[in-house]
Scaffold this motif. Structure first.
Motif, PDB file in Angstrom:
ATOM      1  N   GLN A   1       0.819  -1.208   0.000  1.00 42.80           N
ATOM      2  CA  GLN A   1       0.000   0.000   0.000  1.00 42.80           C
ATOM      3  C   GLN A   1       0.855   1.262   0.000  1.00 42.80           C
ATOM      4  O   GLN A   1       0.383   2.337  -0.375  1.00 42.80           O
ATOM      5  N   LEU A   2       2.111   1.143   0.408  1.00 42.65           N
ATOM      6  CA  LEU A   2       3.029   2.278   0.289  1.00 42.65           C
ATOM      7  C   LEU A   2       3.204   2.671  -1.173  1.00 42.65           C
ATOM      8  O   LEU A   2       3.352   3.850  -1.496  1.00 42.65           O
TER       9      LEU A   2
ATOM     10  N   ILE B   1      -1.095   7.065  -6.085  1.00 35.04           N
ATOM     11  CA  ILE B   1      -2.327   7.855  -6.185  1.00 35.04           C
ATOM     12  C   ILE B   1      -2.015   9.342  -6.036  1.00 35.04           C
ATOM     13  O   ILE B   1      -2.506  10.181  -6.795  1.00 35.04           O
ATOM     14  N   LEU B   2      -1.184   9.682  -5.038  1.00 34.13           N
ATOM     15  CA  LEU B   2      -0.817  11.088  -4.843  1.00 34.13           C
ATOM     16  C   LEU B   2      -0.100  11.636  -6.068  1.00 34.13           C
ATOM     17  O   LEU B   2      -0.392  12.737  -6.548  1.00 34.13           O
TER      18      LEU B   2
ATOM     19  N   CYS C   1      11.029   9.620   6.493  1.00 36.03           N
ATOM     20  CA  CYS C   1      10.604   8.227   6.282  1.00 36.03           C
ATOM     21  C   CYS C   1      11.583   7.255   6.936  1.00 36.03           C
ATOM     22  O   CYS C   1      11.178   6.267   7.569  1.00 36.03           O
ATOM     23  N   ALA C   2      12.873   7.527   6.770  1.00 36.26           N
ATOM     24  CA  ALA C   2      13.887   6.641   7.333  1.00 36.26           C
ATOM     25  C   ALA C   2      13.802   6.576   8.856  1.00 36.26           C
ATOM     26  O   ALA C   2      14.171   5.565   9.460  1.00 36.26           O
ATOM     27  N   LEU C   3      13.299   7.642   9.476  1.00 37.45           N
ATOM     28  CA  LEU C   3      13.208   7.696  10.937  1.00 37.45           C
ATOM     29  C   LEU C   3      11.826   7.299  11.465  1.00 37.45           C
ATOM     30  O   LEU C   3      11.599   7.325  12.675  1.00 37.45           O
ATOM     31  N   ALA C   4      10.915   6.948  10.558  1.00 40.16           N
ATOM     32  CA  ALA C   4       9.551   6.607  10.974  1.00 40.16           C
ATOM     33  C   ALA C   4       9.567   5.424  11.942  1.00 40.16           C
ATOM     34  O   ALA C   4      10.182   4.395  11.650  1.00 40.16           O
ATOM     35  N   PRO C   5       8.904   5.537  13.075  1.00 40.52           N
ATOM     36  CA  PRO C   5       8.964   4.463  14.076  1.00 40.52           C
ATOM     37  C   PRO C   5       8.122   3.243  13.736  1.00 40.52           C
ATOM     38  O   PRO C   5       8.367   2.154  14.249  1.00 40.52           O
TER      39      PRO C   5
ATOM     40  N   PRO D   1       1.883   8.055   5.751  1.00 43.03           N
ATOM     41  CA  PRO D   1       1.658   9.453   5.363  1.00 43.03           C
ATOM     42  C   PRO D   1       2.933  10.190   4.993  1.00 43.03           C
ATOM     43  O   PRO D   1       2.916  11.073   4.119  1.00 43.03           O
ATOM     44  N   LEU D   2       4.051   9.847   5.627  1.00 40.92           N
ATOM     45  CA  LEU D   2       5.315  10.494   5.271  1.00 40.92           C
ATOM     46  C   LEU D   2       5.725  10.129   3.845  1.00 40.92           C
ATOM     47  O   LEU D   2       6.232  10.975   3.094  1.00 40.92           O
ATOM     48  N   ARG D   3       5.496   8.891   3.475  1.00 38.20           N
ATOM     49  CA  ARG D   3       5.799   8.452   2.108  1.00 38.20           C
ATOM     50  C   ARG D   3       4.929   9.199   1.093  1.00 38.20           C
ATOM     51  O   ARG D   3       5.415   9.621   0.035  1.00 38.20           O
ATOM     52  N   VAL D   4       3.664   9.388   1.426  1.00 39.95           N
ATOM     53  CA  VAL D   4       2.764  10.121   0.533  1.00 39.95           C
ATOM     54  C   VAL D   4       3.226  11.566   0.374  1.00 39.95           C
ATOM     55  O   VAL D   4       3.238  12.105  -0.736  1.00 39.95           O
ATOM     56  N   LEU D   5       3.636  12.209   1.464  1.00 43.76           N
ATOM     57  CA  LEU D   5       4.134  13.584   1.383  1.00 43.76           C
ATOM     58  C   LEU D   5       5.424  13.654   0.574  1.00 43.76           C
ATOM     59  O   LEU D   5       5.651  14.613  -0.178  1.00 43.76           O
ATOM     60  N   ALA D   6       6.269  12.641   0.702  1.00 49.63           N
ATOM     61  CA  ALA D   6       7.543  12.646  -0.010  1.00 49.63           C
ATOM     62  C   ALA D   6       7.345  12.658  -1.516  1.00 49.63           C
ATOM     63  O   ALA D   6       8.084  13.332  -2.247  1.00 49.63           O
TER      64      ALA D   6
END
Length: 392
Positions: A49-50, A56-57, A92-96, A103-108
């Motif tokens: 889904q990532l 989609i974005l 994204c790399a720091l996402a826990p 959502p960080l991937r979508v913003l990227a």
């Protein structure tokens, strides 16, 4: 602005490398999908889904951003988009956990929605009409190089150090690429603003919209399987990090070769013919796809036609749209980018559904049917283009 030995402006090299970074960042998820799934404790379809959400974005965002940034100087816009990419890739790399990563991937991926179409739209102001097709396919070599170096490197780093380090590498490259674009792009590059009338002419053109549909179908057919190559090869070949890296590198080498051939020949054979040939190569590959299950090198041989047609097809599509209507390039390139990412979203979503149903080994069947439809649509678009030219 000095020229290279090829007679192309140096700024095109910066844009090509920018596309390499953008392409590496887009493909870093397929290359690290196995490790993301394992380290974050989610299933392969959920990790996929990532890809779907990002696509989609990018698909929706490309034409929207094309209108929003119409008046921006492209030197500043393209540099800022790469800096944004770097910052969000670090995040994204720091996402826990997966909930934060999505959502960080979508913003990227706002950056690919901006950089790729706006770089292509800038080409018309950097070179003359005689070099336009070659220049557009040249900057899209960056995507092919990303498949040669970026995707295999991501898979290798993910296998050894983890997916977070692969994202961090993309971030570093984004900052460096942004500095290069800032240095090489001249001030004052502003493609014509997209008026409502321009959008109306674009959407109302049967030739243009049929060509855009080819891109949608091509990406859809490919990404049903391409999104899940890492888990597919792990299941069928038992391929781990090193073997996956080698397979992706092999794919990328032939992808680059295909793009180079198309770049050199497109002005001679014509963009519609180049698109039809490259789509045909991918169909041949997927028809032969089950033969790859006999072993690593059997699979490596089977993927060659797909690799030759994969990135070169999209490069030829971009050139085709610009040649049909140069004055509408900003709109058509944005729509084509939207179609490419929209097709990726459809393919990744359908592929994930099929995997959840235990049908991973049937993914290539969908690819064959959709790519054959893309070939038929491409032939129809070429017919409409000829009829439009005759009427003019």
């Amino acid at each position: 602005m000095s020229a290279t030995r090829q007679g192309l402006p140096r700024a095109l090299w910066a844009l090509m490398v920018g596309n390499f970074v953008i392409g590496t960042g887009v493909m870093v998820v397929p290359g690290t999908l196995n490790d993301i799934s394992q380290s974050l404790g989610v299933s392969i379809p959920q990790a996929g889904q990532l890809i779907t959400a990002a696509a989609i974005l990018m698909g929706v965002g490309a034409p929207v951003f094309a209108s929003l940034v119409a008046g921006w100087d492209r030197r500043r816009l393209l540099t800022l988009s790469l800096v944004w990419y770097g910052v969000l890739m670090v995040a994204c790399a720091l996402a826990p956990n997966y909930t934060a990563l999505l959502p960080l991937r979508v913003l990227a991926v706002i950056s690919p929605a901006v950089f790729t179409p706006q770089a292509a739209a800038s080409v018309g102001l950097l070179v003359g009409p005689a070099q336009r097709g070659r220049a557009i396919t040249f900057i899209f070599l960056g995507w092919s190089i990303a498949s040669v170096m970026g995707m295999p490197l991501s898979a290798w780093i993910s296998g050894g150090l983890g997916w977070r380090w692969a994202f961090g590498l993309v971030a570093l490259m984004s900052f460096l690429s942004g500095a290069w674009v800032w240095r090489e792009m001249p001030d004052g590059i502003k493609p014509a603003a997209l008026s409502r009338e321009a959008w109306g002419r674009t959407v109302g053109s049967a030739a243009l919209m049929s060509a855009v549909a080819v891109t949608l179908l091509s990406a859809f057919g490919q990404f049903t399987l391409f999104s899940y190559l890492a888990p597919y090869f792990a299941q069928t070949l038992g391929a781990g990090g090193a073997a996956l890296s080698l397979m992706f590198l092999w794919f990328g080498v032939f992808g680059l070769a295909g793009n180079v051939v198309v770049t050199r020949s497109i002005d001679r054979i014509g963009a519609p013919n180049a698109v039809f040939i490259t789509l045909g190569l991918m169909v041949v590959c997927l028809l032969l796809w089950p033969l790859g299950r006999h072993g690593f090198w059997a699979q490596a041989l089977v993927v060659i036609p797909w690799a030759l047609g994969c990135f070169s097809s999209n490069s030829a599509q971009q050139a085709r749209l610009v040649q049909i209507s140069p004055e509408l390039a900003s709109a058509t390139v944005a729509l084509n980018t939207s179609a490419m990412y929209g097709g990726q979203a459809l393919g990744a979503a359908l592929g994930g559904m099929m995997i959840a149903q235990g049908r991973m080994l049937q993914l290539h069947h969908v690819g064959v049917v959709v790519l054959l439809t893309a070939m038929a649509m491409s032939a129809w678009a070429a017919h409409l283009q000829k009829r439009s030219c005759a009427a003019a």
